[in-house]
Design an enzyme around this catalytic site. Sequence first.
Site, PDB file in Angstrom:
ATOM      1  N   ILE A  34       0.834  -1.205   0.000  1.00  0.00           N
ATOM      2  CA  ILE A  34       0.000   0.000   0.000  1.00  0.00           C
ATOM      3  C   ILE A  34       0.867   1.253   0.000  1.00  0.00           C
ATOM      4  O   ILE A  34       0.654   2.180  -0.790  1.00  0.00           O
ATOM      5  CB  ILE A  34      -0.962  -0.004   1.201  1.00  0.00           C
ATOM      6  CG1 ILE A  34      -1.935  -1.178   1.088  1.00  0.00           C
ATOM      7  CG2 ILE A  34      -1.736   1.310   1.279  1.00  0.00           C
ATOM      8  CD1 ILE A  34      -2.849  -1.339   2.277  1.00  0.00           C
ATOM      9  N   THR A  82       3.081  -7.903   3.257  1.00  0.00           N
ATOM     10  CA  THR A  82       3.084  -7.996   1.794  1.00  0.00           C
ATOM     11  C   THR A  82       3.694  -9.304   1.307  1.00  0.00           C
ATOM     12  O   THR A  82       3.312  -9.814   0.251  1.00  0.00           O
ATOM     13  CB  THR A  82       3.844  -6.792   1.189  1.00  0.00           C
ATOM     14  OG1 THR A  82       3.162  -5.593   1.568  1.00  0.00           O
ATOM     15  CG2 THR A  82       3.895  -6.865  -0.331  1.00  0.00           C
ATOM     16  N   ALA A  89      -2.010 -13.678  -1.772  1.00  0.00           N
ATOM     17  CA  ALA A  89      -1.766 -13.118  -3.110  1.00  0.00           C
ATOM     18  C   ALA A  89      -3.014 -13.091  -3.978  1.00  0.00           C
ATOM     19  O   ALA A  89      -2.939 -12.823  -5.170  1.00  0.00           O
ATOM     20  CB  ALA A  89      -0.638 -13.868  -3.832  1.00  0.00           C
ATOM     21  N   ILE A  90      -4.170 -13.349  -3.379  1.00  0.00           N
ATOM     22  CA  ILE A  90      -5.429 -13.334  -4.137  1.00  0.00           C
ATOM     23  C   ILE A  90      -5.987 -11.913  -4.170  1.00  0.00           C
ATOM     24  O   ILE A  90      -6.045 -11.228  -3.149  1.00  0.00           O
ATOM     25  CB  ILE A  90      -6.465 -14.273  -3.499  1.00  0.00           C
ATOM     26  CG1 ILE A  90      -5.958 -15.715  -3.512  1.00  0.00           C
ATOM     27  CG2 ILE A  90      -7.803 -14.177  -4.227  1.00  0.00           C
ATOM     28  CD1 ILE A  90      -6.804 -16.662  -2.679  1.00  0.00           C
ATOM     29  N   HIS A 122      -9.235 -10.358  -4.397  1.00  0.00           N
ATOM     30  CA  HIS A 122     -10.597 -10.852  -4.214  1.00  0.00           C
ATOM     31  C   HIS A 122     -11.612 -10.047  -5.028  1.00  0.00           C
ATOM     32  O   HIS A 122     -11.439  -8.848  -5.260  1.00  0.00           O
ATOM     33  CB  HIS A 122     -10.974 -10.814  -2.740  1.00  0.00           C
ATOM     34  CG  HIS A 122     -10.163 -11.748  -1.895  1.00  0.00           C
ATOM     35  ND1 HIS A 122     -10.396 -13.105  -1.862  1.00  0.00           N
ATOM     36  CD2 HIS A 122      -9.099 -11.532  -1.074  1.00  0.00           C
ATOM     37  CE1 HIS A 122      -9.532 -13.687  -1.052  1.00  0.00           C
ATOM     38  NE2 HIS A 122      -8.727 -12.753  -0.568  1.00  0.00           N
ATOM     39  N   VAL A 154       9.306   5.066  13.349  1.00  0.00           N
ATOM     40  CA  VAL A 154       8.663   6.287  13.845  1.00  0.00           C
ATOM     41  C   VAL A 154       8.374   6.112  15.330  1.00  0.00           C
ATOM     42  O   VAL A 154       7.671   5.183  15.736  1.00  0.00           O
ATOM     43  CB  VAL A 154       7.366   6.578  13.068  1.00  0.00           C
ATOM     44  CG1 VAL A 154       6.624   7.764  13.687  1.00  0.00           C
ATOM     45  CG2 VAL A 154       7.680   6.852  11.601  1.00  0.00           C
TER      46      VAL A 154
END
Length: 247
Positions: free
Chosen positions: A12, A41, A46-47, A49, A172
């Site tokens: 992302i 990740t 790995a689908i 959807h 962070v």
Amino acid sequence: MKDYIIIGSGIIGCLIAKELSKYQVDILVLEKENDVVNGQTVANSAIIHAGYDLKPGTLKAKLCVKGNAMYDDLEKELSIPLLKTGGLVVAKNEKELDDLKRIYDQAIQNGIKGVSIINQETLRKKEPHLKSSLVAALDLPTTKVTFPWQVAMAALTFAKANGAQIKTNAKVTNITYQNGMFQVEINDEEWIETMHIISCAGVFSDHIARMIENIIPYQILPRKGEYYVLDKRVKGLFQHVIYPLPN
């Protein structure tokens, strides 16, 4: 001073960095690990959807269907692997047909394209190695499979080529806000100022949120799953992603 700090270099964070890098902005991606793309990740199914089992009208349902369609554009833009396998939600007996029809209606409400209920004969033609007693299936042609690590790396490479910066070993540890600017502390020692923060910290996103708001209405409780990896000799045994009926 940065225009954008993205916390987390998973799929992302990398895809957001890619999109922002198309504009004239200064971007910094912070990753607490010693390498990028090193968390959820690389540890998921790995689908991509279709979104058939999500409550209609919810943001999650809308974004799932929209995000699924966006992968077709990513395939062309980033030359990522994309297997358009389709998916099948199978009904084991006649009693499950009502539930199959219910999730079909839900899939239609969610705007999934090409969805249909197929009978036993058609199911056997599509997947001859499935158990012969299965009576029907929900056919989901938009279900896809990709390689998330490769998608993230391709997006990050794109972003870096457009000037985005990446900083690893950069945890962070604090965030403050003064005079319209965020101050982000890294590893309890270094401070970087930014106009915008985008948190893509995965299961640690609630920790980041609490640095900005003392009280947040959620807590992330990670769950660990297991996968069975089949021998290469059975490669090609099934052509679709196969799901049981959701319970």
